[in-house]
Design a protein around this motif. Structure first.
Motif, PDB file in Angstrom:
ATOM      1  N   ARG A 131       0.835  -1.202   0.000  1.00 42.51           N
ATOM      2  CA  ARG A 131       0.000   0.000   0.000  1.00 42.51           C
ATOM      3  C   ARG A 131       0.872   1.255   0.000  1.00 42.51           C
ATOM      4  NH1 ARG A 131      -3.420  -3.532   3.112  1.00 42.51           N
ATOM      5  NH2 ARG A 131      -5.635  -3.285   2.583  1.00 42.51           N
ATOM      6  N   ALA A 132       1.892   1.269   0.861  1.00 41.55           N
ATOM      7  CA  ALA A 132       2.785   2.420   0.931  1.00 41.55           C
ATOM      8  C   ALA A 132       3.555   2.589  -0.379  1.00 41.55           C
ATOM      9  CB  ALA A 132       3.754   2.258   2.100  1.00 41.55           C
ATOM     10  N   LEU A 133       4.016   1.477  -0.945  1.00 41.91           N
ATOM     11  CA  LEU A 133       4.738   1.536  -2.217  1.00 41.91           C
ATOM     12  C   LEU A 133       3.834   2.069  -3.318  1.00 41.91           C
ATOM     13  CD1 LEU A 133       7.520   0.829  -3.394  1.00 41.91           C
ATOM     14  CD2 LEU A 133       6.591  -1.404  -4.008  1.00 41.91           C
ATOM     15  N   ARG A 134       2.588   1.652  -3.305  1.00 38.94           N
ATOM     16  CA  ARG A 134       1.608   2.151  -4.270  1.00 38.94           C
ATOM     17  C   ARG A 134       1.444   3.656  -4.168  1.00 38.94           C
ATOM     18  NH1 ARG A 134      -3.951   0.856  -2.009  1.00 38.94           N
ATOM     19  NH2 ARG A 134      -3.248   2.585  -0.705  1.00 38.94           N
ATOM     20  N   ASP A 135       1.295   4.167  -2.947  1.00 40.03           N
ATOM     21  CA  ASP A 135       1.090   5.595  -2.756  1.00 40.03           C
ATOM     22  C   ASP A 135       2.324   6.399  -3.154  1.00 40.03           C
ATOM     23  OD1 ASP A 135      -1.444   5.043  -1.837  1.00 40.03           O
ATOM     24  OD2 ASP A 135      -0.911   5.161   0.283  1.00 40.03           O
ATOM     25  N   LEU A 136       3.510   5.886  -2.831  1.00 37.37           N
ATOM     26  CA  LEU A 136       4.734   6.580  -3.210  1.00 37.37           C
ATOM     27  C   LEU A 136       4.906   6.602  -4.728  1.00 37.37           C
ATOM     28  CD1 LEU A 136       7.095   5.189  -0.433  1.00 37.37           C
ATOM     29  CD2 LEU A 136       6.471   7.601  -0.748  1.00 37.37           C
ATOM     30  N   ALA A 137       4.591   5.486  -5.390  1.00 41.74           N
ATOM     31  CA  ALA A 137       4.703   5.433  -6.848  1.00 41.74           C
ATOM     32  C   ALA A 137       3.730   6.413  -7.507  1.00 41.74           C
ATOM     33  CB  ALA A 137       4.458   4.009  -7.340  1.00 41.74           C
ATOM     34  N   LYS A 138       2.522   6.492  -6.974  1.00 42.13           N
ATOM     35  CA  LYS A 138       1.546   7.438  -7.518  1.00 42.13           C
ATOM     36  C   LYS A 138       2.028   8.881  -7.352  1.00 42.13           C
ATOM     37  CE  LYS A 138      -2.772   4.820  -6.944  1.00 42.13           C
ATOM     38  NZ  LYS A 138      -4.069   4.782  -6.214  1.00 42.13           N
ATOM     39  N   ALA A 139       2.590   9.176  -6.188  1.00 45.41           N
ATOM     40  CA  ALA A 139       3.083  10.532  -5.939  1.00 45.41           C
ATOM     41  C   ALA A 139       4.264  10.859  -6.849  1.00 45.41           C
ATOM     42  CB  ALA A 139       3.479  10.676  -4.474  1.00 45.41           C
ATOM     43  N   GLN A 140       5.099   9.874  -7.111  1.00 45.02           N
ATOM     44  CA  GLN A 140       6.217  10.072  -8.029  1.00 45.02           C
ATOM     45  C   GLN A 140       5.705  10.331  -9.448  1.00 45.02           C
ATOM     46  OE1 GLN A 140       8.221   6.559  -9.322  1.00 45.02           O
ATOM     47  NE2 GLN A 140      10.234   7.530  -9.427  1.00 45.02           N
ATOM     48  N   GLU A 141       4.768   9.508  -9.905  1.00 42.33           N
ATOM     49  CA  GLU A 141       4.239   9.647 -11.266  1.00 42.33           C
ATOM     50  C   GLU A 141       3.526  10.982 -11.461  1.00 42.33           C
ATOM     51  OE1 GLU A 141       1.736   6.259 -11.642  1.00 42.33           O
ATOM     52  OE2 GLU A 141       3.400   4.819 -11.601  1.00 42.33           O
ATOM     53  N   ALA A 142       2.872  11.449 -10.412  1.00 38.77           N
ATOM     54  CA  ALA A 142       2.153  12.728 -10.494  1.00 38.77           C
ATOM     55  C   ALA A 142       3.071  13.929 -10.326  1.00 38.77           C
ATOM     56  CB  ALA A 142       1.053  12.764  -9.439  1.00 38.77           C
ATOM     57  N   GLY A 143       4.352  13.688 -10.053  1.00 35.21           N
ATOM     58  CA  GLY A 143       5.276  14.786  -9.826  1.00 35.21           C
ATOM     59  C   GLY A 143       5.134  15.432  -8.470  1.00 35.21           C
ATOM     60  N   ARG A 144       4.390  14.762  -7.582  1.00 37.89           N
ATOM     61  CA  ARG A 144       4.183  15.341  -6.244  1.00 37.89           C
ATOM     62  C   ARG A 144       5.403  15.122  -5.368  1.00 37.89           C
ATOM     63  NH1 ARG A 144       3.009  18.911  -3.375  1.00 37.89           N
ATOM     64  NH2 ARG A 144       1.168  19.088  -2.031  1.00 37.89           N
ATOM     65  N   PHE A 145       6.077  13.986  -5.525  1.00 36.10           N
ATOM     66  CA  PHE A 145       7.294  13.697  -4.777  1.00 36.10           C
ATOM     67  C   PHE A 145       8.471  13.628  -5.740  1.00 36.10           C
ATOM     68  CE2 PHE A 145       5.156  11.241  -1.029  1.00 36.10           C
ATOM     69  CZ  PHE A 145       4.728  12.451  -0.501  1.00 36.10           C
ATOM     70  N   ASP A 146       9.579  14.178  -5.335  1.00 37.40           N
ATOM     71  CA  ASP A 146      10.815  14.131  -6.110  1.00 37.40           C
ATOM     72  C   ASP A 146      11.643  12.940  -5.618  1.00 37.40           C
ATOM     73  OD1 ASP A 146      13.030  14.585  -7.650  1.00 37.40           O
ATOM     74  OD2 ASP A 146      13.717  16.351  -6.545  1.00 37.40           O
ATOM     75  N   ILE A 147      11.292  11.746  -6.103  1.00 39.31           N
ATOM     76  CA  ILE A 147      11.997  10.532  -5.719  1.00 39.31           C
ATOM     77  C   ILE A 147      12.344   9.758  -6.981  1.00 39.31           C
ATOM     78  CG2 ILE A 147      10.986  10.343  -3.413  1.00 39.31           C
ATOM     79  CD1 ILE A 147       8.953   8.386  -4.489  1.00 39.31           C
ATOM     80  N   ASP A 148      13.455   9.045  -6.951  1.00 47.95           N
ATOM     81  CA  ASP A 148      13.871   8.249  -8.106  1.00 47.95           C
ATOM     82  C   ASP A 148      13.364   6.817  -8.038  1.00 47.95           C
ATOM     83  OD1 ASP A 148      15.332  10.347  -9.263  1.00 47.95           O
ATOM     84  OD2 ASP A 148      17.075   9.906  -8.001  1.00 47.95           O
ATOM     85  N   ASN A 149      13.293   6.273  -6.823  1.00 48.26           N
ATOM     86  CA  ASN A 149      12.942   4.857  -6.662  1.00 48.26           C
ATOM     87  C   ASN A 149      11.974   4.726  -5.491  1.00 48.26           C
ATOM     88  OD1 ASN A 149      12.888   2.098  -5.926  1.00 48.26           O
ATOM     89  ND2 ASN A 149      14.920   1.763  -6.814  1.00 48.26           N
ATOM     90  N   PRO A 150      10.698   4.434  -5.767  1.00 55.57           N
ATOM     91  CA  PRO A 150       9.723   4.322  -4.673  1.00 55.57           C
ATOM     92  C   PRO A 150      10.109   3.275  -3.624  1.00 55.57           C
ATOM     93  CG  PRO A 150       8.590   4.483  -6.771  1.00 55.57           C
ATOM     94  CD  PRO A 150      10.046   4.321  -7.086  1.00 55.57           C
ATOM     95  N   ALA A 151      10.776   2.198  -4.031  1.00 56.00           N
ATOM     96  CA  ALA A 151      11.163   1.167  -3.058  1.00 56.00           C
ATOM     97  C   ALA A 151      12.187   1.706  -2.069  1.00 56.00           C
ATOM     98  CB  ALA A 151      11.712  -0.059  -3.783  1.00 56.00           C
ATOM     99  N   ILE A 152      13.147   2.516  -2.554  1.00 55.28           N
ATOM    100  CA  ILE A 152      14.120   3.133  -1.651  1.00 55.28           C
ATOM    101  C   ILE A 152      13.437   4.154  -0.753  1.00 55.28           C
ATOM    102  CG2 ILE A 152      16.215   4.514  -1.519  1.00 55.28           C
ATOM    103  CD1 ILE A 152      16.642   1.651  -2.500  1.00 55.28           C
TER     104      ILE A 152
END
Length: 216
Positions: A131-152
């Motif tokens: 669930r957390a990985l899903r939310d981080l990936a969505k935020a990355q795809e939307a440009g809301r979070f500046d992250i390279d790897n949701p798993a990290i």
């Protein structure tokens, strides 16, 4: 026709026994003493017969794993429930972080199990980690979070949350809500938000699960 109630009673009795065993396992996991406990001690704690254990689980490890998965699924489903109306992905993440730290006050047994079962917290395939990985990936795809790897990013977030829960320990302590807000702000800033925006998001009121259920 006359046999059906008997079958139902048997099913209910089996369900109660399984629930009692899982409840006992949760108590031991929260105490951090599950590794030392024998099956006899578990069945005594559950107040069920020793032989009934093997009607539900083959080993103690299987029971403990089932208890951890139950706790993490319960926690993850709760977070899904109470953040369902949020449109801002950063707010979903921040509220989930804050509510998880606040388990120290609201659900202390779950908080201790999460702390004592740290690898499962991150890696269980059907509970909170995905669930957390899903939310981080969505935020990355939307440009809301500046992250390279949701798993990290998930590893960083879960490490911070577990560290805070471990620092809080077992006993009631003042400042839990401040700690929940602080770790959420720090993680939002780590993921690219400004300090001002992170603090503004974390200052928003948290949802109330009881109120949400009452509205339905």
């Amino acid at each position: 026709m006359s046999e059906r109630p008997v079958v139902n009673r048997l099913d209910r009795r089996k369900a109660r026994t399984r629930a009692a065993l899982l409840a006992a396992a949760r108590q031991l996991l929260a105490r951090g003493c599950s590794a030392e406990a024998s099956i006899q001690e578990i069945t005594d704690l559950a107040d069920v017969g020793f032989g009934s254990f093997y009607n539900h689980f083959d080993t103690k490890a299987e029971l403990l794993e089932a208890a951890v998965v139950e706790v993490l699924e319960e926690h993850g489903a709760l977070l899904d429930e109470i953040t369902a109306d949020y449109d801002d992905l950063a707010q979903v993440f921040a509220a989930s972080v804050r509510l998880t730290v606040l388990l120290h006050e609201t659900h202390p047994q779950i908080a201790r199990i999460i702390t004592n079962a740290a690898p499962a917290y991150r890696n269980a395939p059907t509970s909170l980690g995905p669930r957390a990985l899903r939310d981080l990936a969505k935020a990355q795809e939307a440009g809301r979070f500046d992250i390279d790897n949701p798993a990290i990013a998930l590893a960083c977030a879960s490490g911070a949350i577990l560290g805070v829960l471990n620092t809080l320990g077992d006993d009631p302590v003042p400042g839990v809500r401040h700690a929940a807000d602080e770790v959420a702000v720090n993680l939002l800033r780590m993921f690219g938000l400004s300090g001002q925006e992170a603090r503004e998001i974390v200052a928003r009121p948290l949802p109330n699960p009881a109120q949400r259920k009452g509205e339905r």
